[in-house]
Design a protein around this motif. Structure first.
Motif, PDB file in Angstrom:
ATOM      1  N   LEU A 104       0.824  -1.208   0.000  1.00 15.63           N
ATOM      2  CA  LEU A 104       0.000   0.000   0.000  1.00 15.63           C
ATOM      3  C   LEU A 104       0.863   1.266   0.000  1.00 15.63           C
ATOM      4  O   LEU A 104       0.525   2.257  -0.652  1.00 15.63           O
ATOM      5  N   THR A 105       1.970   1.240   0.723  1.00 14.40           N
ATOM      6  CA  THR A 105       2.877   2.393   0.683  1.00 14.40           C
ATOM      7  C   THR A 105       3.458   2.560  -0.712  1.00 14.40           C
ATOM      8  O   THR A 105       3.563   3.680  -1.232  1.00 14.40           O
ATOM      9  N   THR A 112      10.287  14.641  -9.259  1.00 14.42           N
ATOM     10  CA  THR A 112       8.831  14.532  -9.162  1.00 14.42           C
ATOM     11  C   THR A 112       8.201  15.885  -9.446  1.00 14.42           C
ATOM     12  O   THR A 112       8.813  16.924  -9.176  1.00 14.42           O
ATOM     13  N   CYS A 113       6.991  15.861  -9.967  1.00 17.91           N
ATOM     14  CA  CYS A 113       6.238  17.096 -10.168  1.00 17.91           C
ATOM     15  C   CYS A 113       5.528  17.522  -8.888  1.00 17.91           C
ATOM     16  O   CYS A 113       4.893  18.577  -8.853  1.00 17.91           O
ATOM     17  N   LEU A 158       3.645   5.787  -5.748  1.00 22.14           N
ATOM     18  CA  LEU A 158       3.438   5.877  -7.189  1.00 22.14           C
ATOM     19  C   LEU A 158       2.364   6.907  -7.516  1.00 22.14           C
ATOM     20  O   LEU A 158       2.429   7.594  -8.538  1.00 22.14           O
ATOM     21  N   SER A 159       1.395   7.032  -6.623  1.00 19.52           N
ATOM     22  CA  SER A 159       0.305   7.980  -6.842  1.00 19.52           C
ATOM     23  C   SER A 159       0.703   9.408  -6.491  1.00 19.52           C
ATOM     24  O   SER A 159       0.548  10.331  -7.301  1.00 19.52           O
ATOM     25  N   THR A 160       1.247   9.612  -5.287  1.00 21.71           N
ATOM     26  CA  THR A 160       1.535  10.982  -4.828  1.00 21.71           C
ATOM     27  C   THR A 160       2.747  11.582  -5.512  1.00 21.71           C
ATOM     28  O   THR A 160       2.789  12.792  -5.774  1.00 21.71           O
ATOM     29  N   VAL A 216       0.208   8.670 -10.647  1.00 19.64           N
ATOM     30  CA  VAL A 216      -0.565   7.554 -11.185  1.00 19.64           C
ATOM     31  C   VAL A 216      -1.759   7.348 -10.247  1.00 19.64           C
ATOM     32  O   VAL A 216      -1.562   7.060  -9.066  1.00 19.64           O
ATOM     33  N   PRO A 217      -2.995   7.495 -10.708  1.00 21.40           N
ATOM     34  CA  PRO A 217      -4.144   7.347  -9.818  1.00 21.40           C
ATOM     35  C   PRO A 217      -4.160   5.986  -9.131  1.00 21.40           C
ATOM     36  O   PRO A 217      -3.860   4.961  -9.756  1.00 21.40           O
ATOM     37  N   VAL A 218      -4.494   5.982  -7.849  1.00 23.68           N
ATOM     38  CA  VAL A 218      -4.563   4.734  -7.088  1.00 23.68           C
ATOM     39  C   VAL A 218      -5.484   3.740  -7.770  1.00 23.68           C
ATOM     40  O   VAL A 218      -5.219   2.526  -7.803  1.00 23.68           O
TER      41      VAL A 218
END
Length: 522
Positions: A275-276, A505-506, A281-283, A287-289
């Motif tokens: 989950l982390t 990262t953005c 990957l999302s934050t 990439v949307p969860v």
């Protein structure tokens, strides 16, 4: 006289000497990987027979053999304990003990160990004896809560599929589109993004001025699935790849050693790691969860039912961690609703029922040395472009010329290192060849599950995978933030030899280097 096989676990015999180390790795590994000294692709660890080092641009990166296999330098692969050879770590190959059973039959004991604790606490058995249809525990607890053999009358698409090489949907082989899964394991490094991914997913245009996406027969771009671990991943590269239609799946945060850590971990530990990883990957990678629905276990080592329980509880759709030697004809994806007959290459494997969780098996390849391998880089290393092309073509043909089960190409960057570019050139030529076949589609793992749930003829494929939706994905920002962290002690570093970590990262840079979060915060 009939021969029976009993499979358990074998302890690996290692040398007792402790080699001198500098910067956390043996000096021998540094010398082996040094392009001016050994110039090797791999180096064996003198003290641990399951550990070896991949030479990455002259620097050794630690790797571990899955399960109980042993690193064999002459073959550059991990082999069964009874077939392995490793004089560097003074490995002693055990003899296969033979005992006589009560009925007078010879029983070859391949492994011996206590792996599954019976509920009574009085005895324990090997994983392979659990749910095999015969009680081995005195209290018969090894046969409790077992998944039933698959019932094809009740197991039907779209949500259930028996373990089988049969083509779904009642289609004939020439009606089936050949789905190809181009997969990448481990961290998404910036150098691989610039020098590998761009040359594989894209080709030089007609004007030779810029690269343009390779495309499928329906006009959609060639895409793949990245099983991405956290350490050394560049999240700006993740965002760019995702915006172009590629898929991301979880591969853990730490990818820590030894592999037994993952085998013995609880549902909670698996949840925290996976989950982390999904959250990062999302934050950081944008990439949307909701689009991260798959997983591959580190070192292909799961905890069996505990791992699949975690996936089911956390809304994952599919897994791709279990290798199978059922490859002629090859297995199609299946669900864990009923008992799997794919075999168990790395124990433990799930034995309970897990409805709706799909398994996309790692169908074994056969390399040019006539041995089995799951990842392309674990196959016999091609000596030249012709041998690399033979490896790719023969394994593709085993799918395309039989039942057309989805064809996996499991890649890691090391297959392209120190080879004089012939592996990359071979893969590019192979992709060009497949582009000439109007029934071959390069798709993500999730798209494979989409097709499995609603099989479609090759002639009806245009429009089935809607690539227009990728136009709505967030594009990479013009100036990503560079995040740097010092004195990192996570593997492969330690307290005595801390290291540095960087990624782009953005998003805003986290104040501290991201790591596994406790479940309560996820």
């Amino acid at each position: 006289m009939k021969i029976l096989i009993v499979v358990c676990t074998l302890a690996v015999v290692c040398a007792a000497a402790v080699p001198h180390k500098r910067l956390g790795v043996p000096l021998t590994a540094e010398d082996d990987c040094n392009p001016n000294i050994g110039a090797l692709n791999y180096s064996a660890d003198p003290n641990h027979c399951q550990i070896f080092y991949q030479c990455d641009h002259g620097w050794p990166k630690i790797k571990i053999c899955p399960g109980d296999t042993v690193w064999t330098p002459t073959e550059e692969r991990c082999l069964d304990p009874y077939d392995a050879e490793n004089v560097i770590c003074a490995y002693v190959r055990p003899e296969r003990p033979i005992v006589i059973g009560a009925d007078g039959e010879e029983i070859i004991q391949l492994y011996e160990a206590c792996e599954f604790q019976c509920e009574s606490g009085e005895d324990c058995i090997a994983y392979t004896g659990v749910c095999d249809g015969t009680p081995h525990c005195t209290d018969a607890s090894d046969e409790l809560d077992c998944a039933a053999p698959c019932d094809e009358n009740n197991c039907r698409l779209p949500n259930c599929r028996c373990t089988s090489a049969d083509i779904p949907g009642g289609l004939t082989p020439n009606e089936v589109p050949q789905l190809v899964m181009l997969a990448w394991d481990e961290a998404v490094r910036l150098e691989d993004y610039n020098h590998l991914y761009q040359q594989i997913f894209k080709k030089v245009g007609a004007g030779r001025r810029q690269r343009e996406p390779r495309t499928n027969p329906d006009g959609c771009p060639l895409v793949g699935t990245f099983f991405t671990s956290h350490q050394f991943t560049d999240y700006a590269a993740v965002q760019s790849l995702y915006s172009e239609g590629n898929e991301f799946a979880t591969h853990s945060v730490s990818k820590r050693l030894p592999a037994a850590y993952w085998r013995d971990s609880t549902v909670r530990t698996w949840s925290e790691e996976i989950l982390t990883n999904r959250l990062l990957l999302s934050t950081l990678g944008h990439v949307p969860v909701a689009d991260i629905v798959g997983m591959r276990a580190p070192y292909l080592q799961t905890a069996g039912d505990a791992t699949i329980d975690m996936l089911a509880e956390r809304g994952f759709v599919w897994d791709s961690s279990f290798a199978t030697d059922v490859n002629d004809p090859p297995l199609w994806p299946y669900t864990f609703t009923y008992r799997s007959t794919a075999g168990c290459a790395v124990a433990p494997c799930p034995v309970r029922s897990h409805p709706d969780v799909w398994e996309i098996p790692l169908v074994d390849w056969i390399d040019t040395n006539d041995t089995l391998c799951e990842n392309v880089d674990s196959c016999y290393f091609p000596n030249d472009k012709a041998e690399a092309l033979e490896l790719l073509r023969t394994n593709f043909a085993r799918h395309y010329e039989t039942n057309r089960a989805p064809f996996p190409i499991n890649l890691r960057a090391r297959w392209f290192l120190n080879d004089g570019h012939h592996n990359l050139e071979a893969l590019q030529e192979f992709l060009d060849e497949l582009a000439g076949l109007r029934d071959v589609y390069f798709v993500t793992y999730s798209q494979v599950v989409q097709w499995m749930r609603a099989p479609r003829r090759a002639s009806d494929m245009p429009g089935f995978f809607d690539c227009r939706q990728t136009e709505q994905r967030e594009r990479l920002c013009e100036r990503p933030n560079l995040c740097g962290y010092f004195n990192i002690t996570y593997q492969p570093n330690d307290e005595e030899h801390p290291g540095e970590r960087y990624f782009q990262t953005c998003s805003d840079c986290p104040e501290t280097y991201p790591w596994v979060e406790p479940l309560e915060r996820l």
